[in-house]
Enzyme design. Structure first.
Site, short mmCIF file in Angstrom:
data_model
loop_
_atom_site.label_atom_id
_atom_site.label_comp_id
_atom_site.label_asym_id
_atom_site.label_seq_id
_atom_site.Cartn_x
_atom_site.Cartn_y
_atom_site.Cartn_z
N LYS A 28 78.03 52.15 27.29
CA LYS A 28 76.88 52.87 27.88
C LYS A 28 76.01 51.94 28.72
CE LYS A 28 74.84 54.12 24.07
NZ LYS A 28 75.60 53.60 22.94
N ARG B 118 68.82 59.23 19.75
CA ARG B 118 69.85 58.81 18.80
C ARG B 118 69.84 59.70 17.55
NH1 ARG B 118 70.58 53.14 20.40
NH2 ARG B 118 71.85 51.96 18.97
N ARG C 275 81.18 41.04 21.43
CA ARG C 275 80.17 40.95 22.50
C ARG C 275 79.40 39.64 22.47
NH1 ARG C 275 77.10 46.42 23.32
NH2 ARG C 275 76.35 46.03 21.23
N ARG D 216 74.41 38.89 19.52
CA ARG D 216 73.19 39.54 19.06
C ARG D 216 73.22 39.63 17.54
NH1 ARG D 216 72.93 45.00 22.54
NH2 ARG D 216 72.67 45.85 20.46
N ARG E 122 75.45 50.02 11.86
CA ARG E 122 75.19 50.73 13.11
C ARG E 122 76.20 51.86 13.33
NH1 ARG E 122 75.41 46.26 17.36
NH2 ARG E 122 74.72 47.82 18.86
P1 AMP Z 1 71.18 49.24 21.03
O1 AMP Z 1 70.95 48.09 21.91
O2 AMP Z 1 71.03 50.56 21.72
O3 AMP Z 1 72.46 49.15 20.27
O4 AMP Z 1 70.00 49.23 19.94
C1 AMP Z 1 69.79 48.13 19.10
C2 AMP Z 1 68.99 48.55 17.89
O5 AMP Z 1 67.71 49.02 18.30
C3 AMP Z 1 69.58 49.68 17.07
O6 AMP Z 1 70.54 49.21 16.13
C4 AMP Z 1 68.34 50.23 16.39
O7 AMP Z 1 67.91 49.41 15.33
C5 AMP Z 1 67.30 50.11 17.48
N1 AMP Z 1 67.30 51.33 18.33
C6 AMP Z 1 67.60 51.41 19.65
N2 AMP Z 1 67.47 52.65 20.10
C7 AMP Z 1 67.09 53.39 19.06
C8 AMP Z 1 66.79 54.77 18.90
N3 AMP Z 1 66.89 55.64 19.89
N4 AMP Z 1 66.41 55.18 17.66
C9 AMP Z 1 66.28 54.34 16.64
N5 AMP Z 1 66.56 53.03 16.72
C10 AMP Z 1 66.96 52.55 17.93
#
Ligand code: AMP
Length: 319
Positions: free
Chosen positions: A13, A88, A127, A161, A172
């Site tokens: 994405k 999400r 990653r 990360r 996740r």
């Molecule tokens: P991402 O980079 O999108 O994988 O997000 C990294 C982390 O940020 C996730 O594992 C969540 O802890 C938090 N996070 C990001 N977007 C959301 C969301 N829409 N709702 C809740 N937590 C989020």
């Protein structure tokens, strides 16, 4: 253009959102990025979410919805946005719909990236990110040419990360299955869901996305002659649109409004000339008619005066 990207962590994405943002000139709003930035800047928000993020769990709906809404309201989002990682959960999607409704800018599409779960795990665990310039690599699929060295800036800090480590990745993926996957049904029910095959070459996937966007969101714009200079006045844009050539001036909401107005006018069977020009033309015609009338009166008066003078002369001569 108002789009959300859906899919498991690591489905691509983020990469595609960046490409879309570049091509369609709208911001990529990544909730993960917003939160990571808050963590690295050690803001209040960052302090509240740091440990939750590191564990791979989801941050609370309210916190993330407020952070994203702030960006959606900003000037840079006027032309639209590509949302990546948000919503999400179902409550987040409902909040998003409500808030966009208030702004009169409803979501147009939800693009779902479908991908084999085994590939998802490898993509996430593999990653790597350059700590200096942010370039991303994957140990398994797209490693840097020289191991451990960033191809873009030469930095040796290619890092994983914290939430891409094994235990966090598991959490996740569980959170995705439980909270995010139901959004597929949510957006399908709204007829906004389109599925993109998430496997394959990045550019091939991007091509598939553009085909969907160009046919689903920009049907008007297929006839568009994009004006890049942006110097034309809005009435010029209207003239061209109503004159058969559809011109999209990239002025976001204003443009949508302008196109809407012209469409309404055409549907109502109005003249295709913009109201301003029509009024001006009427004024000119009226002015000319008045001038003609005045000129005619002058000629008649002159003739009568000449006749009178000639008559006087004759009388004088006779006497
Ligand atoms: P991402 O980079 O999108 O994988 O997000 C990294 C982390 O940020 C996730 O594992 C969540 O802890 C938090 N996070 C990001 N977007 C959301 C969301 N829409 N709702 C809740 N937590 C989020």
């Amino acid at each position: 253009m108002r789009i959300v990207l859906l899919g498991a962590p690591g489905c691509g994405k983020g990469t595609q959102a960046k490409l879309m943002a570049g091509k369609y000139r709208v911001p990529q709003i990544s909730s993960g990025e917003l939160l990571r930035q808050a963590v690295s800047e050690k803001t209040e928000l960052g302090k509240r979410v740091e440990s939750i993020m590191a564990s791979g769990e989801l941050v609370s709906d309210d916190i993330v919805t407020d952070a994203v809404t702030e960006r959606l309201r900003s000037n840079e989002s006027k032309r639209g946005f590509v949302l990546d990682g948000f919503p999400r959960t179902i409550p987040q999607a409902q909040q998003l719909d409500t808030r966009l409704g208030w702004m009169n800018r409803p979501l147009q599409l939800a693009l779902y990236f479908s991908l084999d779960p085994a590939v998802v795990v490898k993509r996430t665990l593999g990653r790597l990110e350059c700590a200096k310039c942010g370039a991303s690599y994957n140990r398994y699929f797209s490693p840097p040419a020289k191991r451990g060295i960033c191809e873009h800036c030469g930095s040796k800090e290619l890092v994983q990360r914290p939430d891409d480590r094994q235990h966090a990745v598991r959490a996740r993926l569980d959170a995705y299955e439980q909270d995010t996957a139901p959004l597929i049904t949510y957006f399908r029910a709204q007829h906004k869901l389109r599925t993109v095959e998430g496997e394959g070459d990045i550019q091939d996937i991007f091509k598939r996305i553009c085909e969907i966007v160009d046919t689903e969101i920009r049907p008007l714009e297929t006839k568009v002659i994009a004006i890049e200079t942006g110097r034309e006045s809005r009435s010029d844009a209207l003239t061209l649109i109503s004159g058969g050539k559809v011109v999209r001036k990239d002025t976001g909401a204003d443009n949508d409004k302008a196109v809407g107005q012209v469409k309404r006018r055409l549907v109502a069977g109005d003249s295709q000339k913009p109201a301003g020009k029509k009024a001006t033309k009427k004024k000119v015609v009226k002015k000319k008619a008045v001038q003609k009338k005045v000129a005619k009166k002058k000629v008649v008066k002159k003739k009568a005066a000449r006749k009178k003078a000639a008559k006087k002369k004759v009388v004088k001569k006779k006497s």
